[in-house]
Design a protein around this motif. Structure first.
Motif, PDB file in Angstrom:
ATOM      1  N   THR A 216      14.440  47.998 -29.226  1.00 17.78           N
ATOM      2  CA  THR A 216      15.339  48.721 -28.321  1.00 17.78           C
ATOM      3  C   THR A 216      15.292  50.220 -28.594  1.00 17.78           C
ATOM      4  OG1 THR A 216      16.774  46.781 -28.179  1.00 17.78           O
ATOM      5  CG2 THR A 216      17.706  48.878 -27.473  1.00 17.78           C
TER       6      THR A 216
ATOM      7  N   THR B 177      20.928  50.813 -32.488  1.00 19.88           N
ATOM      8  CA  THR B 177      20.421  49.744 -31.629  1.00 19.88           C
ATOM      9  C   THR B 177      20.440  48.409 -32.359  1.00 19.88           C
ATOM     10  OG1 THR B 177      18.129  50.188 -32.286  1.00 19.88           O
ATOM     11  CG2 THR B 177      18.927  51.297 -30.298  1.00 19.88           C
TER      12      THR B 177
ATOM     13  N   ALA C 265      19.736  53.744 -17.187  1.00 24.72           N
ATOM     14  CA  ALA C 265      20.677  53.199 -18.158  1.00 24.72           C
ATOM     15  C   ALA C 265      22.085  53.141 -17.579  1.00 24.72           C
ATOM     16  CB  ALA C 265      20.669  54.039 -19.430  1.00 24.72           C
TER      17      ALA C 265
ATOM     18  N   LEU D 122      20.117  48.883 -18.791  1.00 24.99           N
ATOM     19  CA  LEU D 122      20.361  48.842 -20.234  1.00 24.99           C
ATOM     20  C   LEU D 122      21.733  49.454 -20.532  1.00 24.99           C
ATOM     21  CD1 LEU D 122      19.116  48.272 -23.099  1.00 24.99           C
ATOM     22  CD2 LEU D 122      18.552  50.720 -23.133  1.00 24.99           C
TER      23      LEU D 122
ATOM     24  N   LEU E 238      14.734  52.113 -18.036  1.00 19.69           N
ATOM     25  CA  LEU E 238      15.919  51.627 -18.758  1.00 19.69           C
ATOM     26  C   LEU E 238      16.873  50.903 -17.813  1.00 19.69           C
ATOM     27  CD1 LEU E 238      16.712  54.716 -21.048  1.00 19.69           C
ATOM     28  CD2 LEU E 238      15.325  52.703 -21.577  1.00 19.69           C
TER      29      LEU E 238
ATOM     30  N   MET F  19      19.639  40.692 -19.217  1.00 23.23           N
ATOM     31  CA  MET F  19      20.821  41.497 -19.473  1.00 23.23           C
ATOM     32  C   MET F  19      21.954  41.029 -18.573  1.00 23.23           C
ATOM     33  SD  MET F  19      21.774  43.854 -21.497  1.00 23.23           S
ATOM     34  CE  MET F  19      20.163  44.415 -22.040  1.00 23.23           C
TER      35      MET F  19
END
Length: 407
Positions: free
Chosen positions: A186, A181, A82, A39, A36, A1
């Motif tokens: 995901t 998503t 997240a 994310l 998460l 990511m």
């Protein structure tokens, strides 16, 4: 990511040209931890984020006071690591029409067309590849229709599974919070983290119940029908495919309209009566019509819905999931207001699952001859969200059409 700053640059450079972004939010000031971790998640701008107005697709609300606290779904996402990265555009109050002073979110595949409503900004931003996930809301298809139009995954969980506190209501007995998503994996990652429920791998033996009444509906455009039937034919090479009809689901569209209209008037009637110019003209027109639904009409619609729940549930008696089209047509130029002929039929395949509260998911299954995305809709019994996601992952692999649509 990518790092948080790169994510925000991508959100701006990819999302703003599509009118998908309301606000790019500050990057977290600490290293994320949890299932998460890192994310990026965008959020439909009708869900409370501390320090941000709940914009609701309405200019006055967008300039209004900031929320004092995160909605529970936002708090939980942050706790799980997240990165709440942006807020996204929507149709006004998720009620089915664009406010005339705000630009409508455009489609990442074909920007001259709509991303859909009401969670169009979330679908468009995921569709650009700027973020892998976004929150949306769904009262009659508002997650799944934009997913179909934009070529992404749209998951509406079972009614009540995810909290709706701190979320602008429209029709409280039908409102859901869910995800858009880039792929089913995901969606599973979010679902598992938020609910603590593992999703088992489906390694064969699945039984898909084909909703032949939907495929035979004269309102279904031939190109959409062809794509969905081709997808079902591919599934049949790896799983059992059984015709289950579908009439009880079709009949649930009848009570759905009065329920939404009556409940939306309970939510917005006071403001509409005192300050009708607060709303865009089309939303105001629809709310005036909603005021005409009586308590008796509403009670009759609730009774009719209750009568149909058993027959609808029985469609799954001999199969694991149901399968059918997501919408009757591909992305139009603008989101059709629900009181127009096009708007009246837009949710005929998605709305019944709001009436039943069943989990439903749309996954990409192909393209029209014009190159526009087509979605396949799957549904499972209420409370069997893990079963649905397992089947969707299986179907995504079988169809080999997962992944982002990049502008």
């Amino acid at each position: 990511m990518s790092d948080p700053q790169s994510i925000r640059e991508a959100i701006s450079t990819r999302g703003r040209p599509l009118n998908a972004v309301v606000t790019v939010l500050p990057a977290p000031d600490h290293e994320p931890a949890g299932p998460l971790a890192g994310l990026p998640v965008a959020v439909k701008d009708m869900i409370d984020i501390a320090g941000q107005p709940r914009g609701n697709g309405n200019p006055e609300d967008m300039a209004g006071p900031p929320a004092q606290a995160d909605a529970p779904i936002i708090s939980r996402l942050r706790e799980l690591g997240a990165d709440i990265a942006a807020t996204t555009a929507l149709l006004e109050y998720a009620a089915g029409a664009q406010h005339p002073l705000l630009p409508e979110a455009r489609n990442p595949v074909a920007p001259h067309l709509t991303a859909g409503g009401s969670s169009g900004g979330s679908a468009a931003l995921v569709g650009t590849g700027a973020v892998p996930a976004a929150l949306g809301t769904d009262t009659g298809g508002s997650i799944r229709l934009p997913a179909h139009y934009c070529g992404v995954v749209g998951f509406k969980p079972s009614f009540g599974l995810l909290p709706v506190a701190g979320v602008q209501p429209l029709s409280p007995s039908l409102d859901h919070v869910g995800f858009l998503t880039s792929d089913v994996a995901t969606a599973i990652r979010l679902f598992t983290a938020l609910t603590g429920t593992a999703v088992p791998l489906a390694d064969g033996g699945l039984r898909f119940g084909v909703l032949s009444s939907q495929l035979g509906d004269a309102r279904l455009e031939p190109g959409i029908r062809a794509s969905v039937e081709a997808a079902i034919a591919r599934l049949a090479h790896r799983a059992d495919v059984i015709d289950v009809g579908g009439a009880p689901l079709d009949l649930l569209n009848e009570p759905l309209g009065p329920i939404i209209r009556y409940e939306s008037w309970q939510v917005h009637g006071e403001t509409m009566t005192a300050h009708p110019d607060h709303f865009g003209a089309t939303t105001a027109r629809m709310l005036r019509a909603a005021a005409g639904v009586t308590r008796e009409d509403y009670a009759d619609a609730l009774e009719r819905r209750t009568t149909l729940l058993g027959p609808a549930a029985a469609l799954l008696r001999d199969v694991d999931v149901l399968v059918g089209p997501a919408a009757p047509y591909a992305a139009p130029e603008i989101s059709p207001p629900v009181d127009t002929p096009e708007g009246e039929i837009e949710g005929i395949f998605s709305g019944p699952y709001n009436a039943t509260g069943q989990p439903a998911i749309v996954i990409p299954c192909g393209l029209t001859t014009d190159g526009l995305p087509v979605g396949l809709q799957l549904a499972a019994p209420r409370g069997e969200d893990a079963r649905l996601l397992a089947a969707a992952l299986f179907a995504e692999e079988a169809l080999s059409v997962g992944g982002n649509v990049i502008v």
